[in-house]
Design an enzyme around this catalytic site. Sequence first.
Site, PDB file in Angstrom:
ATOM      1  N   PRO A  64       0.845  -1.196   0.000  1.00 36.98           N
ATOM      2  CA  PRO A  64       0.000   0.000   0.000  1.00 36.98           C
ATOM      3  C   PRO A  64       0.883   1.249   0.000  1.00 36.98           C
ATOM      4  O   PRO A  64       1.899   1.293   0.694  1.00 36.98           O
ATOM      5  CB  PRO A  64      -0.799  -0.135   1.298  1.00 36.98           C
ATOM      6  CG  PRO A  64       0.010  -1.022   2.174  1.00 36.98           C
ATOM      7  CD  PRO A  64       0.761  -1.940   1.251  1.00 36.98           C
ATOM      8  N   HIS A  65       0.497   2.215  -0.811  1.00 37.65           N
ATOM      9  CA  HIS A  65       1.331   3.406  -0.933  1.00 37.65           C
ATOM     10  C   HIS A  65       0.499   4.636  -1.231  1.00 37.65           C
ATOM     11  O   HIS A  65      -0.628   4.539  -1.717  1.00 37.65           O
ATOM     12  CB  HIS A  65       2.392   3.217  -2.028  1.00 37.65           C
ATOM     13  CG  HIS A  65       1.831   2.819  -3.353  1.00 37.65           C
ATOM     14  ND1 HIS A  65       1.499   1.521  -3.671  1.00 37.65           N
ATOM     15  CD2 HIS A  65       1.522   3.540  -4.443  1.00 37.65           C
ATOM     16  CE1 HIS A  65       1.024   1.463  -4.905  1.00 37.65           C
ATOM     17  NE2 HIS A  65       1.023   2.679  -5.393  1.00 37.65           N
ATOM     18  N   CYS A  66       1.065   5.787  -0.905  1.00 34.42           N
ATOM     19  CA  CYS A  66       0.419   7.068  -1.169  1.00 34.42           C
ATOM     20  C   CYS A  66       1.487   8.156  -1.132  1.00 34.42           C
ATOM     21  O   CYS A  66       2.658   7.868  -0.914  1.00 34.42           O
ATOM     22  CB  CYS A  66      -0.682   7.355  -0.141  1.00 34.42           C
ATOM     23  SG  CYS A  66      -0.111   7.608   1.547  1.00 34.42           S
TER      24      CYS A  66
END
Length: 153
Positions: A64-66
């Site tokens: 998961p990334h942002c």
Amino acid sequence: MDVNIKLVPEAVAFARPESAGQILTQISALYANVYGLNADDVLEGLEQREALGSTGFGRGVAIPHCRSAAVNRPTMALLKLEHPVDYKAADGIPVSFVFGLVSPENAGATHLHALAAISRLVRDETMINRLTDAADAEAVFAVLTNQLLRVAA
């Protein structure tokens, strides 16, 4: 390629989430506790990215990334799950490792290079076996940083 990913020992933790939503909540809390980021902001960014499609990488790994204005370089947190959790990965394998990545808002290529470095790590069968065998967060950190140094060299 030198990928400058920030990772500190405290950002590696064992966890017992029951769902993908709990994974995102727990990794956001880890970012807040370790790096001083706002957990709600991180969670919102991760959820927005997940809404585009699962970041379940496959082979028991999610990434998961942002992006966030609160960091000045790609910043990683890692959860080793005590029990695999369904994360809707393309290969259908439940997730045992969650590599969180928060990059600066305008870090286009840098963010992609960091994601590529993580994906190279988790495609390495020896690496996954070493992470699986690591008995505690300190051992996971040691395996990961030794491998990251090799990748960056």
